[in-house]
Design a protein around this motif. Structure first.
Motif, PDB file in Angstrom:
ATOM      1  N   GLN A 140      57.198  30.168  43.011  1.00 24.14           N
ATOM      2  CA  GLN A 140      56.301  31.403  43.144  1.00 24.14           C
ATOM      3  C   GLN A 140      56.128  32.124  41.722  1.00 24.14           C
ATOM      4  N   VAL A 141      57.379  32.389  41.159  1.00 20.64           N
ATOM      5  CA  VAL A 141      57.304  32.689  39.559  1.00 20.64           C
ATOM      6  C   VAL A 141      56.353  31.922  38.775  1.00 20.64           C
ATOM      7  N   ILE A 142      56.582  30.591  38.758  1.00 21.64           N
ATOM      8  CA  ILE A 142      55.889  29.571  37.944  1.00 21.64           C
ATOM      9  C   ILE A 142      54.641  29.533  38.537  1.00 21.64           C
ATOM     10  N   GLY A 143      54.423  29.544  39.628  1.00 16.60           N
ATOM     11  CA  GLY A 143      52.974  29.487  40.110  1.00 16.60           C
ATOM     12  C   GLY A 143      52.159  30.629  39.828  1.00 16.60           C
ATOM     13  N   ARG A 144      52.727  32.032  39.943  1.00 14.09           N
ATOM     14  CA  ARG A 144      51.708  33.090  39.258  1.00 14.09           C
ATOM     15  C   ARG A 144      51.569  32.992  37.907  1.00 14.09           C
ATOM     16  N   ALA A 145      52.515  32.559  36.970  1.00 12.76           N
ATOM     17  CA  ALA A 145      52.135  32.376  35.495  1.00 12.76           C
ATOM     18  C   ALA A 145      51.336  31.284  35.365  1.00 12.76           C
ATOM     19  N   HIS A 146      51.295  30.161  36.165  1.00 10.39           N
ATOM     20  CA  HIS A 146      50.182  29.056  36.096  1.00 10.39           C
ATOM     21  C   HIS A 146      48.934  29.821  36.327  1.00 10.39           C
ATOM     22  N   TYR A 147      48.866  30.318  37.392  1.00 10.51           N
ATOM     23  CA  TYR A 147      47.511  30.744  37.839  1.00 10.51           C
ATOM     24  C   TYR A 147      46.674  31.787  37.060  1.00 10.51           C
ATOM     25  N   ALA A 148      47.657  32.671  36.552  1.00  7.49           N
ATOM     26  CA  ALA A 148      47.225  33.897  35.605  1.00  7.49           C
ATOM     27  C   ALA A 148      46.764  33.182  34.310  1.00  7.49           C
TER      28      ALA A 148
END
Length: 145
Positions: free
Chosen positions: A9-17
């Motif tokens: 989830q943390v990695i995904g938020r950074a990716h999408y941002a």
């Protein structure tokens, strides 16, 4: 604020941002994210690349199929940004317009990267790179298995 646990989830938020910022950066030129990766793949080979290598880089990097990667190359060719290589039978080359587009994107991305990563301790960036590289390798192995 507490430090979050590293997870998908943390990695995904950074990716999408960061992906949203990149998409915003690309929009004025009419270049898609996928097209920018293909332009970079050819530029990284000096402006002329083996078509199969570019396709392999796109399918592996985007986790997509060959048909989608071929479509990206066709879009770039239709837009006058890529052309068949005059030096290689199965090569593709950046056109002058393609070189200009790719150079502009690369400069814009460098500015964005400086803003996002600037001020972060180098040792933290190195640790993050090691962890994310290991996670990517493990996920790729799972996908292949």
């Amino acid at each position: 604020m507490s430090v979050p646990t590293l997870n998908g989830q943390v990695i995904g938020r950074a990716h999408y941002a960061t992906r949203a910022l990149l998409e915003r950066l690309l929009a004025p030129s009419g270049t898609t994210f996928q097209q920018s990766l293909a332009l970079n793949a050819v530029a990284d080979e000096g402006g002329t690349a083996d078509r199969e290598q570019v396709l392999a880089r796109l399918t592996a990097g985007l986790k997509t199929d060959r048909a989608a990667a071929l479509s990206v190359l066709a879009e770039l060719t239709d837009a006058g940004l890529l052309a068949p290589s005059p030096d290689a039978a199965d090569g593709v080359a950046l056109t002058p317009a393609g070189r200009g587009r790719q150079a502009g994107i690369r400069a814009d991305v460098a500015d964005l990267t400086a803003r996002l990563y600037g001020g972060l301790p180098p040792e933290d960036l190195a640790a993050a790179a090691r962890v994310l590289t290991a996670l990517t390798a493990r996920a790729d192995a799972e996908l292949a298995g």
